[in-house]
Design an enzyme around this catalytic site. Sequence first.
Site, PDB file in Angstrom:
ATOM      1  CE1 TYR A 123      -2.673  -3.321   1.089  1.00 13.83           C
ATOM      2  CE2 TYR A 123      -4.299  -1.615   0.693  1.00 13.83           C
ATOM      3  CZ  TYR A 123      -3.964  -2.946   0.825  1.00 13.83           C
ATOM      4  OH  TYR A 123      -4.932  -3.895   0.685  1.00 13.83           O
ATOM      5  CE  LYS A 170       3.155 -18.029   0.416  1.00 14.73           C
ATOM      6  NZ  LYS A 170       2.214 -19.165   0.401  1.00 14.73           N
ATOM      7  CG  ASP A 202      -0.657 -20.218   1.898  1.00 18.64           C
ATOM      8  OD1 ASP A 202      -0.059 -19.921   2.956  1.00 18.64           O
ATOM      9  OD2 ASP A 202      -0.123 -20.890   1.003  1.00 18.64           O
ATOM     10  CG  ASP A 226      -7.633  -4.821   2.283  1.00 18.42           C
ATOM     11  OD1 ASP A 226      -8.762  -4.720   2.792  1.00 18.42           O
ATOM     12  OD2 ASP A 226      -7.357  -4.395   1.147  1.00 18.42           O
TER      13      ASP A 226
END
Length: 337
Positions: A123, A170, A202, A226
């Site tokens: 972002y 991740k 995930d 988000d």
Amino acid sequence: MYNVTLIPGDGIGPEVSKSMVRVVEATGIDINWEIVNAGLNVIEEYNTPLPDHVIESIKKNKIAIKGPITTPVGKGFKSVNVTLRQALDLYVNLRPIKTFKGIKSRYENVDLVIVRENTEDLYAGIEHKVGDYGAESIKIITKGACERIVEFACDYVKENNRKKLTGVHKANIMKLTDGLFLKVFRDISEKNKINYNDLIVDAAAMNLVLNPEKYDVLVMPNLYGDILSDLCAGLVGGLGIIPGANIGKDYAIFEAVHGSAPDIAGMNKANPTALIQSAIMMLRYLGEYDAAKKIERALEKVFIEGRVLTIDLGGNATTDEFTDELCKYVLEGVKAY
Ligand code: NAI
Ligand code: MG
């Protein structure tokens, strides 16, 4: 008396804001609402969706509550929400996700909190084209931003008697960026003697759908926050009920998670619960725990009775009828169910 900046916003914003103000006032808390507007509705007058006096008002009052703002597409204006977060350094996005007795959802005992980093990651908005070949967007992760978000999450766990903190990342693929977040997460959780674990994003998505009851407080970089916070809103009955807060060292802005819902704007159909729950978070932030509890109990009573519900929750009440019912119970000071 408190001074609070109120930004009604676009679409259903003014309707749910009006409802929220009525419910908060029913608690007897004395708030001076400084009403300033931002969004699509002010562009014609100010040639920007975010006039300077809006930011000045928040800087003066230090606290704001806002309705949703329609993002003007293709007009060259920067997102109001992103600009506010940057201008006021609101580095935490906090979303408590809890099942409400009386509201139908897929799960019964969800009570988790997402702590999302709010200033960097993908972002940061650093994107460029690479000739005709494609485009690149740069993921920024800094040590300082990781430290302050994890510190906030650890404080949140301690202050709210939470049991566990889960760091989502991740780092197996993005070894430098998410790897840094994970290292900081482990170091600071250890230092704070918090019960913690970490989870790859995930796997987190799958486990949150399979067993959301097992999660408590989760902290993560911006993009994962988000996505997972909307996923979690879906676990407990959808956008109409979930509150949020953007918090920094000096300022805080409370807002519903949903958008301006242009499809039902002006029709007296919107569910004001999400903004009312945001006001509950604001009252707690101000230390007004009794008032917060009064509204929470009134909401619970209305939902359990199930007579006066807005359309999104399967009822046929208008925003005003729902608000009337809620105010009645706030004034009565109902006991916990
Ligand atoms: P949305 O959340 O406005 O609407 C999605 C669906 O949920 C619609 O069918 C709407 O009627 C329904 N809905 C949302 N809130 C509701 C409520 N309180 N009561 C009953 N039904 C409700 O999302 P959408 O359509 O993607 O976005 C509309 C606009 O809002 C866009 O311009 C978007 O950029 C903006 N937006 C602004 C946000 C903010 O200011 N914080 C957050 C999300 C979107
Ligand atoms: Mg989002």
